[in-house]
Each structure stands twice: as C-alpha cells, then as structure tokens.
Design an enzyme around this catalytic site. Structure first.
Site, PDB file in Angstrom:
ATOM      1  N   LYS A  13      46.138  30.646  38.121  1.00 26.38           N
ATOM      2  CA  LYS A  13      45.508  29.983  39.270  1.00 26.38           C
ATOM      3  C   LYS A  13      44.053  30.423  39.426  1.00 26.38           C
ATOM      4  O   LYS A  13      43.154  29.589  39.549  1.00 26.38           O
ATOM      5  CB  LYS A  13      46.280  30.303  40.567  1.00 26.38           C
ATOM      6  N   ARG A  88      52.075  29.910  50.555  1.00 27.67           N
ATOM      7  CA  ARG A  88      53.114  30.569  49.768  1.00 27.67           C
ATOM      8  C   ARG A  88      54.475  30.509  50.448  1.00 27.67           C
ATOM      9  O   ARG A  88      55.445  31.020  49.890  1.00 27.67           O
ATOM     10  CB  ARG A  88      52.732  32.044  49.613  1.00 27.67           C
ATOM     11  N   ARG A 127      45.779  41.998  32.783  1.00 28.45           N
ATOM     12  CA  ARG A 127      44.683  41.396  33.558  1.00 28.45           C
ATOM     13  C   ARG A 127      43.652  42.426  34.020  1.00 28.45           C
ATOM     14  O   ARG A 127      43.995  43.489  34.513  1.00 28.45           O
ATOM     15  CB  ARG A 127      45.283  40.703  34.804  1.00 28.45           C
ATOM     16  N   ARG A 161      43.901  45.598  39.252  1.00 27.82           N
ATOM     17  CA  ARG A 161      44.568  45.623  40.548  1.00 27.82           C
ATOM     18  C   ARG A 161      45.712  46.629  40.556  1.00 27.82           C
ATOM     19  O   ARG A 161      46.462  46.732  39.599  1.00 27.82           O
ATOM     20  CB  ARG A 161      45.098  44.230  40.883  1.00 27.82           C
ATOM     21  N   ARG A 172      57.087  40.354  42.978  1.00 32.09           N
ATOM     22  CA  ARG A 172      56.266  39.179  43.318  1.00 32.09           C
ATOM     23  C   ARG A 172      56.930  37.898  42.807  1.00 32.09           C
ATOM     24  O   ARG A 172      56.855  36.846  43.447  1.00 32.09           O
ATOM     25  CB  ARG A 172      54.846  39.348  42.761  1.00 32.09           C
TER      26      ARG A 172
HETATM   27  P1  ADP Z   1      48.511  36.559  42.146  1.00 31.38           P
HETATM   28  O1  ADP Z   1      47.165  36.018  41.758  1.00 31.38           O
HETATM   29  O2  ADP Z   1      48.991  37.590  41.203  1.00 31.38           O
HETATM   30  O3  ADP Z   1      49.490  35.460  42.433  1.00 31.38           O
HETATM   31  P2  ADP Z   1      47.357  37.110  44.757  1.00 31.38           P
HETATM   32  O4  ADP Z   1      46.056  37.747  44.478  1.00 31.38           O
HETATM   33  O5  ADP Z   1      47.345  35.672  45.113  1.00 31.38           O
HETATM   34  O6  ADP Z   1      48.325  37.368  43.518  1.00 31.38           O
HETATM   35  O7  ADP Z   1      48.111  37.897  45.903  1.00 31.38           O
HETATM   36  C1  ADP Z   1      48.258  39.298  45.859  1.00 31.38           C
HETATM   37  C2  ADP Z   1      49.134  39.747  47.009  1.00 31.38           C
HETATM   38  O8  ADP Z   1      48.490  39.411  48.253  1.00 31.38           O
HETATM   39  C3  ADP Z   1      50.505  39.085  47.092  1.00 31.38           C
HETATM   40  O9  ADP Z   1      51.474  39.742  46.296  1.00 31.38           O
HETATM   41  C4  ADP Z   1      50.804  39.194  48.592  1.00 31.38           C
HETATM   42  O10 ADP Z   1      51.196  40.502  48.931  1.00 31.38           O
HETATM   43  C5  ADP Z   1      49.443  38.951  49.208  1.00 31.38           C
HETATM   44  N1  ADP Z   1      49.185  37.529  49.481  1.00 31.38           N
HETATM   45  C6  ADP Z   1      48.222  36.740  48.906  1.00 31.38           C
HETATM   46  N2  ADP Z   1      48.260  35.492  49.388  1.00 31.38           N
HETATM   47  C7  ADP Z   1      49.289  35.467  50.298  1.00 31.38           C
HETATM   48  C8  ADP Z   1      49.854  34.456  51.110  1.00 31.38           C
HETATM   49  N3  ADP Z   1      49.385  33.182  51.092  1.00 31.38           N
HETATM   50  N4  ADP Z   1      50.897  34.796  51.917  1.00 31.38           N
HETATM   51  C9  ADP Z   1      51.372  36.052  51.948  1.00 31.38           C
HETATM   52  N5  ADP Z   1      50.909  37.050  51.182  1.00 31.38           N
HETATM   53  C10 ADP Z   1      49.858  36.773  50.361  1.00 31.38           C
HETATM   54  P1  ADP Z   2      46.947  34.048  38.856  1.00 32.97           P
HETATM   55  O1  ADP Z   2      45.681  33.865  39.655  1.00 32.97           O
HETATM   56  O2  ADP Z   2      47.812  32.820  38.863  1.00 32.97           O
HETATM   57  O3  ADP Z   2      47.724  35.261  39.279  1.00 32.97           O
HETATM   58  P2  ADP Z   2      45.141  34.661  36.618  1.00 32.97           P
HETATM   59  O4  ADP Z   2      44.295  33.443  36.537  1.00 32.97           O
HETATM   60  O5  ADP Z   2      44.555  35.890  37.203  1.00 32.97           O
HETATM   61  O6  ADP Z   2      46.548  34.293  37.331  1.00 32.97           O
HETATM   62  O7  ADP Z   2      45.654  34.981  35.142  1.00 32.97           O
HETATM   63  C1  ADP Z   2      46.433  36.159  34.871  1.00 32.97           C
HETATM   64  C2  ADP Z   2      45.969  36.785  33.548  1.00 32.97           C
HETATM   65  O8  ADP Z   2      46.334  35.913  32.456  1.00 32.97           O
HETATM   66  C3  ADP Z   2      44.456  36.956  33.456  1.00 32.97           C
HETATM   67  O9  ADP Z   2      44.198  38.187  32.785  1.00 32.97           O
HETATM   68  C4  ADP Z   2      43.976  35.777  32.626  1.00 32.97           C
HETATM   69  O10 ADP Z   2      42.833  36.099  31.842  1.00 32.97           O
HETATM   70  C5  ADP Z   2      45.183  35.453  31.742  1.00 32.97           C
HETATM   71  N1  ADP Z   2      45.377  34.025  31.528  1.00 32.97           N
HETATM   72  C6  ADP Z   2      45.147  33.017  32.412  1.00 32.97           C
HETATM   73  N2  ADP Z   2      45.431  31.812  31.877  1.00 32.97           N
HETATM   74  C7  ADP Z   2      45.868  32.065  30.610  1.00 32.97           C
HETATM   75  C8  ADP Z   2      46.308  31.221  29.515  1.00 32.97           C
HETATM   76  N3  ADP Z   2      46.371  29.882  29.670  1.00 32.97           N
HETATM   77  N4  ADP Z   2      46.677  31.819  28.379  1.00 32.97           N
HETATM   78  C9  ADP Z   2      46.609  33.183  28.242  1.00 32.97           C
HETATM   79  N5  ADP Z   2      46.212  34.016  29.215  1.00 32.97           N
HETATM   80  C10 ADP Z   2      45.835  33.482  30.390  1.00 32.97           C
END
Ligand code: ADP
Ligand code: ADP
Ligand code: ZN
Length: 215
Positions: A13, A88, A127, A161, A172
C-alpha cells in the site's frame, strides 16, 4: 479523486501510494505514518497508541478517524486523496462515509492488493525506509541503486519499524482477517472495488493501478 488502498500489512500500500503521489497530484494519508509521528512527538495520541502498535493490535477508531479529519481539513478541497491503511474496521468505514460527505468528497475507487500470506512475513521483515524522506526499500526486493544512499534524496540514514518483526506481523494479519477484510462487502455493494494482484513486481502493480484510475 479519492481512493482507498486496502490490503494486509506488507501488501504494498505505502509503496504504491508513493508512486501514485509522484504520478498524480494526489496526497497520501497514512494513519500508520500519522500514528508513528504522534508516538515520536510524544503527544497524548502517541502515548495511547504506542503499546497497541507494538503489539500489532488496532488503535481506537475514534483516534484514527480524528487524525483523518484533521489531515483532510488541512488540504484544498480539490486535492485527491489516497487513503493508505484507513479504514481498517467497519466503524471506520462508516465514519469515513460521513467524513467524506461532510466535505463533499466522493469515493472513486477501493483497490484491494491481493497477496499470499506467506509472502507478507518476507515483505515485512525486509522492509526499511529512508529516515529523511520516507522512501521505501526492501533488503531483497528493492535496495537503493547505490548502496547505503537513498535514491530520492541522497540521505545515508535509514530506519526500520519496531513492529516489523515476524511475531507482530502474525498478530497484524489476525487483525486484518478479523476486522479489515470484512469491510470489503460494504464497498462491493457500491461497485467501487477492484482487486489487483499484489504479488506481481512493483512496476506491474503500479501499471494495474494506473489502469484502474485512468480506466
Ligand atoms: P502496515 O503498512 O504494515 O499495514 P501501518 O503503518 O498502516 O501498517 O499501521 C501500523 C500500525 O498502526 C497498525 O498495526 C495499527 O496498530 C496502527 N494503525 C494504523 N492505521 C490504523 C487504523 N486505521 N486503525 C487502527 N489502527 C491503525
Ligand atoms: P504496506 O504499506 O502495505 O504495509 P509496503 O508498501 O511498505 O506495504 O511494502 C512492504 C515491503 O515490501 C517494502 O519493503 C516494499 O519495498 C516491499 N514491496 C512492496 N511491493 C512489493 C512487490 N510488488 N514485490 C516485492 N516487494 C514489494
Ligand atoms: Zn530519502
């Protein structure tokens, strides 16, 4: 244009949101980024969210919806928004409906990035991001072009992170399956959902998103 990027942790994302921001005149609103900034700044929201985030659980709906309201109010009415990591839960989805309609914004697309769960632990544990500009990288899938130097800003500082470890990722994913995946039917009824193969390489995923947005 207002779009939601949905998908489990590590689906891509944030990566794709950054690319859409670069390509279109849109803004990425990531509740995860906002919460991490609050934790870092030690605000009341940050103090409440810290332990919850480290446990891989969800922060309260009221907190994240308030963050989204404030962020939207800081934008021009015609700036397009990419919601990354919000909503979410079903209550957040309903709040977003209200928040958008109060601001005369329409929801154009909900895009679900589909990924195999086995790939997510690999994605999350590899990541890292530029500490200066936030550009995302991966130990195996996307290293900076010049070792140790950010492609975008030239910084040599990177960060990881605290919640990007195998154990927290499992929690998660549990939260995603239990609370986030069930909101898709709300949007399916409105015919705004597109599923994109998030297992493809990053450029292919971006191309699919561009087709949805320009289609
Ligand atoms: P990822 O990119 O790995 O999906 P995020 O950066 O979006 O993770 O979120 C990290 C953490 O922040 C989540 O595990 C949760 O604890 C919190 N968080 C983020 N967005 C939300 C949301 N919309 N509702 C509740 N908790 C959230
Ligand atoms: P999210 O925001 O959904 O938690 P991220 O965009 O941070 O996910 O991606 C998670 C990790 O995977 C990052 O280190 C990113 O560089 C890698 N990644 C993202 N998209 C791809 C893909 N299509 N193929 C391989 N690795 C990816
Ligand atoms: Zn950088």
């Amino acid at each position: 244009m207002n779009i939601i990027l949905l998908g489990p942790p590590g689906a891509g994302k944030g990566t794709q949101a950054q690319r859409l921001v670069d390509k279109y005149n849109m803004v990425q609103l990531s509740t995860g980024d906002m919460l991490r900034a609050a934790v870092k700044a030690g605000t009341p929201v940050g103090l409440e969210a810290k332990a919850v985030m480290e446990a891989g659980e969800l922060v309260s709906d009221d907190i994240v919806s308030a963050l989204i309201c404030d962020a939207l109010d800081a934008l021009d009415a015609d700036t397009g928004v990419i919601f990354d990591g919000y909503p979410r839960t079903a209550p957040q989805a309903h709040s977003l409906d209200t928040i958008l309609s109060e601001r005369a914004r329409l929801l154009d697309h909900v895009i679900e990035l589909e990924v195999n769960e086995e790939a997510l632990v690999d994605r999350i544990t590899g990541r890292f991001t530029c500490a200066n500009c936030g550009t995302g990288y991966h130990d195996r899938h996307k290293l900076p072009k010049s070792e140790g130097v950010c492609d975008k800003c030239g910084s040599t500082e990177f960060k990881r992170r605290k919640d990007d470890n195998a154990e927290t990722v499992r929690q998660r994913m549990v939260e995603y399956r239990a609370k986030t995946a069930p909101i898709l039917p709300i949007y399916e009824e409105r015919d705004v959902v597109t599923r994109v193969d998030g297992m493809a390489d990053m450029d292919t995923v971006t191309q699919s998103l561009v087709e949805v947005l320009e289609g």
